[in-house]
Design a protein around this motif. Structure first.
Motif, PDB file in Angstrom:
ATOM      1  N   ALA A 125       0.823  -1.207   0.000  1.00 51.14           N
ATOM      2  CA  ALA A 125       0.000   0.000   0.000  1.00 51.14           C
ATOM      3  C   ALA A 125       0.857   1.258   0.000  1.00 51.14           C
ATOM      4  N   VAL A 126       2.129   1.135   0.368  1.00 48.50           N
ATOM      5  CA  VAL A 126       3.000   2.321   0.383  1.00 48.50           C
ATOM      6  C   VAL A 126       3.214   2.876  -1.026  1.00 48.50           C
ATOM      7  N   TYR A 127       2.895   2.097  -2.059  1.00 50.94           N
ATOM      8  CA  TYR A 127       3.119   2.568  -3.426  1.00 50.94           C
ATOM      9  C   TYR A 127       2.046   3.518  -3.919  1.00 50.94           C
ATOM     10  N   GLY A 128       0.934   3.589  -3.214  1.00 47.40           N
ATOM     11  CA  GLY A 128      -0.078   4.553  -3.584  1.00 47.40           C
ATOM     12  C   GLY A 128      -1.065   4.068  -4.623  1.00 47.40           C
ATOM     13  N   PRO A 129      -1.727   5.009  -5.326  1.00 49.98           N
ATOM     14  CA  PRO A 129      -2.943   4.684  -6.082  1.00 49.98           C
ATOM     15  C   PRO A 129      -2.743   3.867  -7.347  1.00 49.98           C
ATOM     16  N   GLY A 130      -1.573   3.814  -7.900  1.00 47.88           N
ATOM     17  CA  GLY A 130      -1.352   3.027  -9.102  1.00 47.88           C
ATOM     18  C   GLY A 130      -1.804   3.759 -10.361  1.00 47.88           C
ATOM     19  N   GLY A 134       3.369  -4.877 -12.000  1.00 51.19           N
ATOM     20  CA  GLY A 134       4.542  -5.720 -11.967  1.00 51.19           C
ATOM     21  C   GLY A 134       5.865  -5.001 -12.078  1.00 51.19           C
ATOM     22  N   GLU A 135       5.857  -3.668 -12.002  1.00 54.87           N
ATOM     23  CA  GLU A 135       7.126  -2.955 -12.073  1.00 54.87           C
ATOM     24  C   GLU A 135       7.992  -3.340 -10.877  1.00 54.87           C
ATOM     25  N   PRO A 136       9.316  -3.476 -11.057  1.00 52.99           N
ATOM     26  CA  PRO A 136      10.158  -4.015  -9.982  1.00 52.99           C
ATOM     27  C   PRO A 136      10.298  -3.110  -8.772  1.00 52.99           C
ATOM     28  N   ALA A 137      10.298  -1.795  -8.963  1.00 53.94           N
ATOM     29  CA  ALA A 137      10.541  -0.899  -7.828  1.00 53.94           C
ATOM     30  C   ALA A 137       9.680   0.351  -7.953  1.00 53.94           C
ATOM     31  N   PRO A 138       8.373   0.236  -7.673  1.00 56.12           N
ATOM     32  CA  PRO A 138       7.527   1.424  -7.748  1.00 56.12           C
ATOM     33  C   PRO A 138       7.961   2.475  -6.734  1.00 56.12           C
ATOM     34  N   PRO A 142       2.565   6.944  -0.483  1.00 54.47           N
ATOM     35  CA  PRO A 142       1.525   6.525   0.469  1.00 54.47           C
ATOM     36  C   PRO A 142       0.429   7.575   0.607  1.00 54.47           C
ATOM     37  N   LEU A 143      -0.817   7.085   0.705  1.00 58.36           N
ATOM     38  CA  LEU A 143      -1.964   7.982   0.802  1.00 58.36           C
ATOM     39  C   LEU A 143      -2.563   8.023   2.198  1.00 58.36           C
ATOM     40  N   SER A 144      -2.127   7.133   3.082  1.00 58.71           N
ATOM     41  CA  SER A 144      -2.692   7.110   4.425  1.00 58.71           C
ATOM     42  C   SER A 144      -1.601   7.362   5.459  1.00 58.71           C
ATOM     43  N   VAL A 145      -2.033   7.757   6.633  1.00 52.97           N
ATOM     44  CA  VAL A 145      -1.107   7.957   7.752  1.00 52.97           C
ATOM     45  C   VAL A 145      -0.353   6.671   8.051  1.00 52.97           C
ATOM     46  N   THR A 146      -1.077   5.556   8.072  1.00 53.47           N
ATOM     47  CA  THR A 146      -0.451   4.274   8.368  1.00 53.47           C
ATOM     48  C   THR A 146       0.625   3.930   7.337  1.00 53.47           C
ATOM     49  N   SER A 147       0.283   4.046   6.049  1.00 50.04           N
ATOM     50  CA  SER A 147       1.244   3.684   5.009  1.00 50.04           C
ATOM     51  C   SER A 147       2.467   4.587   5.026  1.00 50.04           C
ATOM     52  N   ALA A 148       2.276   5.873   5.280  1.00 54.08           N
ATOM     53  CA  ALA A 148       3.422   6.788   5.339  1.00 54.08           C
ATOM     54  C   ALA A 148       4.369   6.403   6.465  1.00 54.08           C
ATOM     55  N   SER A 149       3.821   6.055   7.616  1.00 55.15           N
ATOM     56  CA  SER A 149       4.682   5.690   8.748  1.00 55.15           C
ATOM     57  C   SER A 149       5.367   4.353   8.508  1.00 55.15           C
ATOM     58  N   ARG A 150       4.685   3.432   7.841  1.00 51.31           N
ATOM     59  CA  ARG A 150       5.302   2.140   7.549  1.00 51.31           C
ATOM     60  C   ARG A 150       6.404   2.291   6.504  1.00 51.31           C
ATOM     61  N   LEU A 151       6.212   3.152   5.532  1.00 55.13           N
ATOM     62  CA  LEU A 151       7.256   3.386   4.538  1.00 55.13           C
ATOM     63  C   LEU A 151       8.503   3.969   5.197  1.00 55.13           C
ATOM     64  N   LEU A 165       9.371  -7.370   3.377  1.00 59.88           N
ATOM     65  CA  LEU A 165       8.350  -8.098   2.635  1.00 59.88           C
ATOM     66  C   LEU A 165       7.129  -7.199   2.460  1.00 59.88           C
ATOM     67  N   ARG A 166       6.596  -7.161   1.244  1.00 56.39           N
ATOM     68  CA  ARG A 166       5.437  -6.301   0.995  1.00 56.39           C
ATOM     69  C   ARG A 166       4.301  -7.068   0.337  1.00 56.39           C
ATOM     70  N   PRO A 167       3.376  -7.611   1.136  1.00 57.64           N
ATOM     71  CA  PRO A 167       2.118  -8.111   0.559  1.00 57.64           C
ATOM     72  C   PRO A 167       1.224  -6.924   0.235  1.00 57.64           C
TER      73      PRO A 167
END
Length: 332
Positions: A125-130, A134-138, A142-151, A165-167
């Motif tokens: 989710a840290v990659y944002g809206p898309g 399949g790109e190797p390194a987007p 991040p669009l949320s508070v949680t994703s920004a802090s995790r990134l 690991l990024r599911p």
């Protein structure tokens, strides 16, 4: 922690696991306990009881990621840290304290103790809206508070030589995010978003636990400062995802289409921007190449989504109650 060496010590290694009481964590611990040449486990637990399935042959230490002093000594004698703990919240202070500063505090303790392998569970989710196809390194958007802090926490792990690991979307017994969010969407807006054509990366919690356990116990070195996408290799088309969910849970199928551009009007304007964003993610491709993870783990992926979801559908039918709260996001 050395960024040059990610070798397990000879003999039986000790693995420190954070987040062992969570949705993914207790499944990963179960897999580690069942692994051939079972590692010694040490669980870092804050304020929850350890599930019975995780209690066997483990040591439990109490501490908090938000209190660095409580972490002193937790990594002593540890060869590998498996950092699964995180918090999903809209409060920036809490998100930073756990997901960013907490990860940095654990990294510092791992470094002091000579830990040689550090694996962190992040989120795509840290990659944002898309769209993401399949790109190797987007790039991180991040669009949320949680994703920004995790990134931010991920970046600290990668700078120290660790693995992230990024599911993207995880389902299975214990899921209180993804399927409840989909049920909410189908109930609130019973239409196909962009025709239901988007493709998404999903992984069952069982597969995620299995591949994580194999990765952290791998005798050979892991790549340094690597991001590994965790997903079943075959993306799932949203129409197939929703059809399987409706069939298994006895819900009516959506009828008619709506574009992402028209979501706000259909949700009732002025619509909540976060709600629109969460609906829109199911109208855009979000799939990621996971081949490197499966190769490093030395495993074959499990069956596809339809078969695995059918197996866990009885759990959802028994436990699914109220839809997801409006502040939550299934992808973190």
């Amino acid at each position: 922690m050395s960024s040059r060496e990610h070798r397990l010590d000879g003999g039986t290694p000790t693995v420190l696991v954070t987040g062992a009481t969570g949705f993914i964590g207790h499944q990963a611990v179960h897999r580690l306990l069942a692994h051939e040449g079972r590692p010694r486990l040490r669980l870092l637990v804050h304020d929850r009881d350890v599930p019975d399935c995780c209690a066997a042959a483990t040591a439990v230490v109490r501490g908090s990621l938000t209190d660095p002093a409580s972490l002193r000594g937790v990594c002593r004698g540890v060869g590998t840290v498996l950092h699964l703990a995180s918090v999903i919240t809209q409060d920036p202070a809490t998100a930073h304290a756990v997901n960013t500063a907490g990860t940095e505090a654990l990294l510092a303790e791992a470094h002091r103790s000579g830990v040689r392998r550090f694996v962190r569970l992040g989120t795509a989710a840290v990659y944002g809206p898309g769209p993401h196809r399949g790109e190797p390194a987007p790039s991180g958007r991040p669009l949320s508070v949680t994703s920004a802090s995790r990134l931010a926490g991920d970046r600290s792990v990668l700078a120290a030589g660790g693995v992230v690991l990024r599911p993207y979307l995880v389902y299975g017994a214990g899921d209180v995010w993804l399927v409840p969010a989909l049920v909410q969407m189908i109930t609130r807006l019973p239409r196909w978003i962009e025709g239901g054509r988007a493709r998404l990366s999903l992984i069952s919690v069982d597969d995620l636990a299995r591949v994580t356990a194999a990765l952290v116990t791998r005798p050979a070195p892991l790549p340094v400062s690597a991001v590994l996408h965790a997903a079943h290799p075959r993306p799932v088309v949203v129409r197939d995802l929703v059809t399987a969910l409706c069939r298994q849970l006895g819900l009516p199928l959506p009828r008619g289409d709506v574009s992402r551009a028209d979501l706000e009007a259909h949700l009732g304007g002025p619509a909540d921007a976060d709600l629109v964003r969460r609906f829109a993610q199911f109208g855009t491709d979000h799939w990621f190449d996971s081949s490197e993870l499966w190769s490093l783990a030395g495993l074959e992926p499990g069956p596809g989504f339809a078969e695995q979801f059918a197996a866990c559908a009885p759990w959802y039918r028994e436990h699914l109650r109220d839809p997801l709260p409006a502040t939550a996001s299934p992808a973190g």
